[in-house]
Design a protein around this motif. Structure first.
Motif, PDB file in Angstrom:
ATOM      1  N   LEU A  78       0.845  -1.193   0.000  1.00  0.00           N
ATOM      2  CA  LEU A  78       0.000   0.000   0.000  1.00  0.00           C
ATOM      3  C   LEU A  78       0.878   1.240   0.000  1.00  0.00           C
ATOM      4  O   LEU A  78       1.945   1.263   0.623  1.00  0.00           O
ATOM      5  CB  LEU A  78      -0.918  -0.003   1.220  1.00  0.00           C
ATOM      6  N   GLU A  79       0.398   2.263  -0.697  1.00  0.00           N
ATOM      7  CA  GLU A  79       1.176   3.491  -0.882  1.00  0.00           C
ATOM      8  C   GLU A  79       0.603   4.631  -0.052  1.00  0.00           C
ATOM      9  O   GLU A  79      -0.613   4.869  -0.055  1.00  0.00           O
ATOM     10  CB  GLU A  79       1.156   3.889  -2.372  1.00  0.00           C
ATOM     11  N   ASN A  80       1.504   5.363   0.612  1.00  0.00           N
ATOM     12  CA  ASN A  80       1.110   6.617   1.263  1.00  0.00           C
ATOM     13  C   ASN A  80       0.727   7.628   0.187  1.00  0.00           C
ATOM     14  O   ASN A  80       1.413   7.747  -0.824  1.00  0.00           O
ATOM     15  CB  ASN A  80       2.269   7.158   2.113  1.00  0.00           C
ATOM     16  N   ILE A  90       9.668   2.310  -4.417  1.00  0.00           N
ATOM     17  CA  ILE A  90       9.607   3.746  -4.119  1.00  0.00           C
ATOM     18  C   ILE A  90       9.067   4.479  -5.347  1.00  0.00           C
ATOM     19  O   ILE A  90       9.379   4.114  -6.483  1.00  0.00           O
ATOM     20  CB  ILE A  90      11.011   4.278  -3.745  1.00  0.00           C
ATOM     21  N   HIS A  91       8.252   5.495  -5.109  1.00  0.00           N
ATOM     22  CA  HIS A  91       7.789   6.394  -6.173  1.00  0.00           C
ATOM     23  C   HIS A  91       8.433   7.767  -6.025  1.00  0.00           C
ATOM     24  O   HIS A  91       8.532   8.291  -4.915  1.00  0.00           O
ATOM     25  CB  HIS A  91       6.270   6.605  -6.072  1.00  0.00           C
ATOM     26  N   LEU A  92       8.812   8.334  -7.164  1.00  0.00           N
ATOM     27  CA  LEU A  92       9.263   9.730  -7.219  1.00  0.00           C
ATOM     28  C   LEU A  92       8.410  10.431  -8.283  1.00  0.00           C
ATOM     29  O   LEU A  92       8.051   9.815  -9.284  1.00  0.00           O
ATOM     30  CB  LEU A  92      10.727   9.804  -7.659  1.00  0.00           C
ATOM     31  N   THR A 109       0.503  16.441  -8.917  1.00  0.00           N
ATOM     32  CA  THR A 109       0.102  16.337 -10.322  1.00  0.00           C
ATOM     33  C   THR A 109       0.935  15.346 -11.120  1.00  0.00           C
ATOM     34  O   THR A 109       0.591  15.042 -12.253  1.00  0.00           O
ATOM     35  CB  THR A 109       0.244  17.706 -11.008  1.00  0.00           C
ATOM     36  N   HIS A 110       2.060  14.898 -10.560  1.00  0.00           N
ATOM     37  CA  HIS A 110       3.004  14.069 -11.325  1.00  0.00           C
ATOM     38  C   HIS A 110       3.429  14.819 -12.586  1.00  0.00           C
ATOM     39  O   HIS A 110       3.523  14.235 -13.655  1.00  0.00           O
ATOM     40  CB  HIS A 110       2.397  12.718 -11.708  1.00  0.00           C
ATOM     41  N   SER A 111       3.639  16.095 -12.423  1.00  0.00           N
ATOM     42  CA  SER A 111       4.012  16.941 -13.551  1.00  0.00           C
ATOM     43  C   SER A 111       5.367  17.582 -13.254  1.00  0.00           C
ATOM     44  O   SER A 111       5.617  18.012 -12.136  1.00  0.00           O
ATOM     45  CB  SER A 111       2.935  18.016 -13.726  1.00  0.00           C
ATOM     46  N   VAL A 167       9.969   6.504 -11.441  1.00  0.00           N
ATOM     47  CA  VAL A 167       9.623   7.903 -11.665  1.00  0.00           C
ATOM     48  C   VAL A 167       8.265   7.968 -12.365  1.00  0.00           C
ATOM     49  O   VAL A 167       8.071   7.361 -13.418  1.00  0.00           O
ATOM     50  CB  VAL A 167      10.696   8.619 -12.518  1.00  0.00           C
ATOM     51  N   GLU A 168       7.307   8.685 -11.750  1.00  0.00           N
ATOM     52  CA  GLU A 168       5.972   8.857 -12.336  1.00  0.00           C
ATOM     53  C   GLU A 168       5.905  10.240 -12.981  1.00  0.00           C
ATOM     54  O   GLU A 168       6.309  11.225 -12.374  1.00  0.00           O
ATOM     55  CB  GLU A 168       4.895   8.802 -11.238  1.00  0.00           C
ATOM     56  N   TRP A 169       5.386  10.284 -14.206  1.00  0.00           N
ATOM     57  CA  TRP A 169       5.212  11.590 -14.888  1.00  0.00           C
ATOM     58  C   TRP A 169       3.929  11.484 -15.705  1.00  0.00           C
ATOM     59  O   TRP A 169       3.901  10.796 -16.720  1.00  0.00           O
ATOM     60  CB  TRP A 169       6.425  11.893 -15.775  1.00  0.00           C
TER      61      TRP A 169
END
Ligand SMILES: [Fe+2]
Lengths: 276, 323
Positions: free
Chosen positions: B143-145, B207-209, B222-224, B249-251
């Motif tokens: 699960l993600e924060n 991990i997400h960035l 916004t992942h922008s 990396v999310e964009w």
């Protein structure tokens, strides 16, 4: 806070997030937010709640714009927004996927017809655009098996039934909706104004072949035959019914049925043949 | 518990997004893995599944969901779970993740990640379901924060205590979004480093960035844009604490050409390599691998990057019908 209290709070918040106007002037929202939401020195509790309300509307209106670009183009900004707002107020999204968001949009357009400009065109467009949405993720099925067809004995053909692709939809429309939709989508880049077309009643087949979506006009006889085959009527019986019901269709069916079948197989409209 | 529930380090990945399909399938860029939004592929057929297949031919693919609604009042949707599991079989994903959130109530699904109050009732509800889901899917579940824009008066513990308690109780993984820590720290005025030090690092499976958008009164996830500098610092600290963890990396908004995204991923690789080296160095000198907490960051209101209209669309543009 018990589990039941958590549920009650979530139900209340869900209702408020579907409100079309900012919550800061909504007394119930302010009261609920003051009671349950912390706020900070930059945002009042109700303003924090309102951030989620804004996101709700942004997300769902843009999903409908993506799924019904032609209808949006026909209506123009103001009428489109009125139509969408009424829809989202009436129909809460219930599915986990946004792909289902437009499931009752055709019905909604029908119900709103009294005030819609070009109401008949709007309804044709909504039906066809929802058809495209359904085709897009319809099940994959193998194409017609040539070996299997070749092995069907001559005498088995009259009673054979044809299986149409799950990625095919038939429509009878009064306007050239597919051509109009294409022009509207293109005009977003070019800035051109697209005129409302004259009525042009025709039969339409939307289908997916090799991952791409297509539309094609078909004759009354071909349309009726497809409909009967789709209903499970055996080939000979279906051809006979069409020939007797549609004036002039007998010759057309007779002359074309072999070519139709070949083409419908190649374009994956027909995906299987079942013999008794 | 096996560290990271046995989830291996896949290296550095990026989200697989529609505008990049052409580039990715043609050029097969050097990226260690892709992440897909599960819901986009929980369908019966058509082009999206074809594109997924092409990605699977050349890369490991991990699944990340946005619609599970683990914290909502209704029981978990069985049809959803069944479809999710079918997709797990198709992708062979090493783990599956979704969010600490609720998505709607009374039958409505709002397609958003709404924060939960950090209470015992919410912990119990989420932990019980998380355990059930992991058992059902037969792969590690994380699960993600989330980034959040409100907090509740009823909360009894901090977000990091809530997150930790759920993953420990359910024995599931943590998908740790470092940008979300920063965003929520800004929006709610807590110390981001306290969050990062306060979670079970051995449970972080990924991990997400991402970039974010500051509208002044709050930051929207916004992942922008590029990852912000303080987020890179938080990432370095996380890796020093957790060791080598798969990083993505999310964009999703104003998506750039793939090489720009790839450069951002390469930056993550550099930061990660340095953090792992620092960690190894401490061990070589007889110290603990994890750094003690010396830093502190309660982000100050500053640096507005957009005045309004920032939207949140996780997973970027939808795949939809165009003719
Ligand atoms: Fe994330």
């Amino acid at each position: 806070m018990s589990d039941a209290e958590l549920t009650a709070l979530q139900e209340r918040i869900t209702e408020l997030l579907r409100e079309p106007r900012a919550l800061s002037k909504n007394d119930q929202a302010v009261a609920l937010a003051e009671l349950h939401i912390s706020g900070n020195d930059r945002l009042a509790p109700v303003e924090q709640l309102n951030i989620y309300r804004e996101q709700f509307w942004l997300r769902h209106t843009s999903a409908l714009v993506e799924d019904f670009p032609g209808l949006g183009g026909v209506l123009g900004q103001r009428d489109w927004e009125r139509l969408v707002e009424a829809y989202l107020l009436k129909e809460a999204p219930t599915s986990w996927t946004l792909n289902d968001l437009g499931h009752a949009f055709v019905e909604h357009v029908e119900q709103q017809a009294s005030w819609l400009p070009h109401a008949k065109l709007c309804l044709d467009m909504a039906r066809v655009e929802w058809g495209y949405c359904q085709l897009f993720s319809a099940p994959d099925v193998p194409a017609l098996d040539g070996g299997k067809i070749a092995a069907i004995p001559e005498h088995a053909w009259p009673t054979a039934t044809l299986v149409l692709s799950p990625a095919l939809r038939r429509f009878q429309v009064d306007y050239p909706v597919c051509e109009l939709r294409k022009a509207i989508v293109k005009s977003r880049d070019t800035g051109e104004t697209v005129p409302i077309p004259q009525p042009d009643p025709h039969n339409l087949v939307l289908y997916r072949n090799d991952r791409r979506l297509f539309f094609e006009r078909v004759s009354d006889a071909a349309y009726a035959l497809l409909q009967r085959l789709d209903d499970g009527e055996p080939l000979e019986e279906a051809c006979g019914s069409v020939a007797s019901e549609i004036p002039g269709a007998a010759d057309e069916v007779e002359a074309n049925v072999a070519a139709w079948f070949q083409r419908w197989g190649a374009e994956t409209w027909v995906v299987d043949v079942r013999t008794r | 518990m096996t560290a990271r529930l046995g989830c291996e380090d896949l290296g550095i990945g990026v989200g697989l997004r529609v505008p990049h399909y052409g580039y990715v399938f043609e050029n097969r860029p050097p990226i260690d893995f892709f992440e897909v939004i599960s819901e986009n592929f929980m369908i019966s057929g058509g082009k999206p599944l074809d594109n997924l297949g092409r990605a699977l031919d050349h890369y490991p693919v991990v699944q990340h969901g946005v619609s599970l609604n683990i914290g909502g009042p209704e029981p978990i949707d069985r049809e959803y779970l069944t479809r999710l599991k079918q997709l797990v079989r198709r992708t062979n994903t090493p783990w599956v993740s979704d969010h600490f959130c609720w998505c709607g109530a009374g039958g409505a699904h709002l397609h958003d990640l709404l924060p939960l109050p950090y209470t015992e009732a919410a912990i119990a509800r989420v932990a019980e379901r998380a355990k059930m889901i992991q058992d059902f899917l037969e792969v590690p579940f994380a699960l993600e924060n989330t980034s959040s824009y409100l907090t509740y008066n009823a909360s009894q513990v901090s977000e990091w205590q809530f997150v930790s308690e759920v993953v420990e109780r359910a024995d599931v993984g943590l998908m740790f979004d470092v940008n979300n820590v920063f965003v929520s720290a800004y929006n709610h005025g807590f110390d981001a480093y306290e969050f990062i030090h306060g979670i079970p690092h051995e449970r972080i499976v990924q991990i997400h960035l991402a970039g974010h958008t500051n509208v002044g009164t709050h930051i929207i996830d916004t992942h922008s844009g590029s990852v912000a500098d303080p987020v890179w610092d938080l990432y370095r600290e996380t890796i020093e604490l957790a060791g080598p963890v798969s990083t993505l990396v999310e964009w999703d908004d104003e998506i750039p050409d793939f090489p720009v995204l790839l450069a951002e991923a390469e930056r993550a690789r550099t930061v990660r390599d340095r953090a792992i080296a620092a960690r190894d160095e401490r061990v070589a000198q007889g110290g603990s691998p994890a750094p003690t907490r010396t830093k502190s960051l309660v982000p100050e209101p500053t640096g507005v990057t957009a005045s309004d209209g920032a939207g949140w669309v996780q997973g970027g543009p939808r795949e939809h019908a165009t003719v």
